[in-house]
Design a protein around this motif. Structure first.
Motif, PDB file in Angstrom:
ATOM      1  N   ILE A   8      36.398  -2.870 -45.114  1.00  0.00           N
ATOM      2  CA  ILE A   8      35.066  -2.267 -44.959  1.00  0.00           C
ATOM      3  C   ILE A   8      35.132  -1.084 -44.000  1.00  0.00           C
ATOM      4  O   ILE A   8      34.563  -0.017 -44.270  1.00  0.00           O
ATOM      5  N   ILE A   9      35.819  -1.235 -42.891  1.00  0.00           N
ATOM      6  CA  ILE A   9      35.938  -0.151 -41.911  1.00  0.00           C
ATOM      7  C   ILE A   9      36.691   1.034 -42.509  1.00  0.00           C
ATOM      8  O   ILE A   9      36.290   2.190 -42.330  1.00  0.00           O
ATOM      9  N   ALA A  14      36.614   6.549 -44.739  1.00  0.00           N
ATOM     10  CA  ALA A  14      36.908   7.474 -45.845  1.00  0.00           C
ATOM     11  C   ALA A  14      35.650   8.214 -46.272  1.00  0.00           C
ATOM     12  O   ALA A  14      35.686   9.427 -46.524  1.00  0.00           O
ATOM     13  N   PHE A  15      34.518   7.514 -46.349  1.00  0.00           N
ATOM     14  CA  PHE A  15      33.263   8.175 -46.686  1.00  0.00           C
ATOM     15  C   PHE A  15      32.849   9.169 -45.608  1.00  0.00           C
ATOM     16  O   PHE A  15      32.325  10.238 -45.901  1.00  0.00           O
ATOM     17  N   THR A  21      33.580  16.899 -44.622  1.00  0.00           N
ATOM     18  CA  THR A  21      34.230  18.077 -45.207  1.00  0.00           C
ATOM     19  C   THR A  21      33.428  18.679 -46.344  1.00  0.00           C
ATOM     20  O   THR A  21      33.803  19.719 -46.868  1.00  0.00           O
ATOM     21  N   MET A  22      32.331  18.061 -46.730  1.00  0.00           N
ATOM     22  CA  MET A  22      31.545  18.531 -47.861  1.00  0.00           C
ATOM     23  C   MET A  22      30.526  19.577 -47.402  1.00  0.00           C
ATOM     24  O   MET A  22      29.853  19.404 -46.381  1.00  0.00           O
TER      25      MET A  22
END
Length: 130
Positions: A8-9, A14-15, A21-22
């Protein structure tokens, strides 16, 4: 439990990296001081009134807000020299080929039960452990 918490962490991290960066753009259309439409990733819809550039007293305005993401995490494969590119491709090729699955072994007698014992073989052959 510990393994699930680590998954989960890592998924959350990652999200977070992906969102940081988006880049995205928020487009707003105002008619006077009233917000008519707001759009993310696309152009906002107008109120239907023509916005002429030669007319100085027009009431409609467009506002565009751009949010730029980080560029520090973006690494291009083209920025490496030939030796580094060769090392990365060779390493990844050999690493992924390490995990080839083994062929499935077929056991022909797994569905058969052993024969019933008619006599005690140790007593019949008179073989005893001392």
């Amino acid at each position: 439990m510990k393994k699930a918490f680590q998954h989960i962490i890592s998924l959350c991290m990652a999200f977070m990296v992906m969102l940081s960066t988006m880049s995205f753009t928020v487009d707003k259309h105002f008619c006077g001081s009233h917000l008519v439409d707001q759009a993310v990733f696309s152009k906002a819809k107008t109120c239907g009134m023509q916005m002429s550039t030669d007319m100085e007293g027009h009431c409609c305005t467009n506002q565009k807000v751009s949010v730029e993401g980080q560029d520090e995490l973006k690494v291009s494969f083209d920025s490496f020299d030939f030796q580094q590119q060769l090392f990365i491709t060779t390493f990844s090729f050999t690493y992924f080929n390490l995990f080839e699955s083994l062929p499935k072994q077929i056991i022909p007698f797994k569905d058969y039960s052993p024969p019933l014992l008619v006599t005690d073989i140790q007593l019949a052959d008179q073989v005893f452990l001392i």
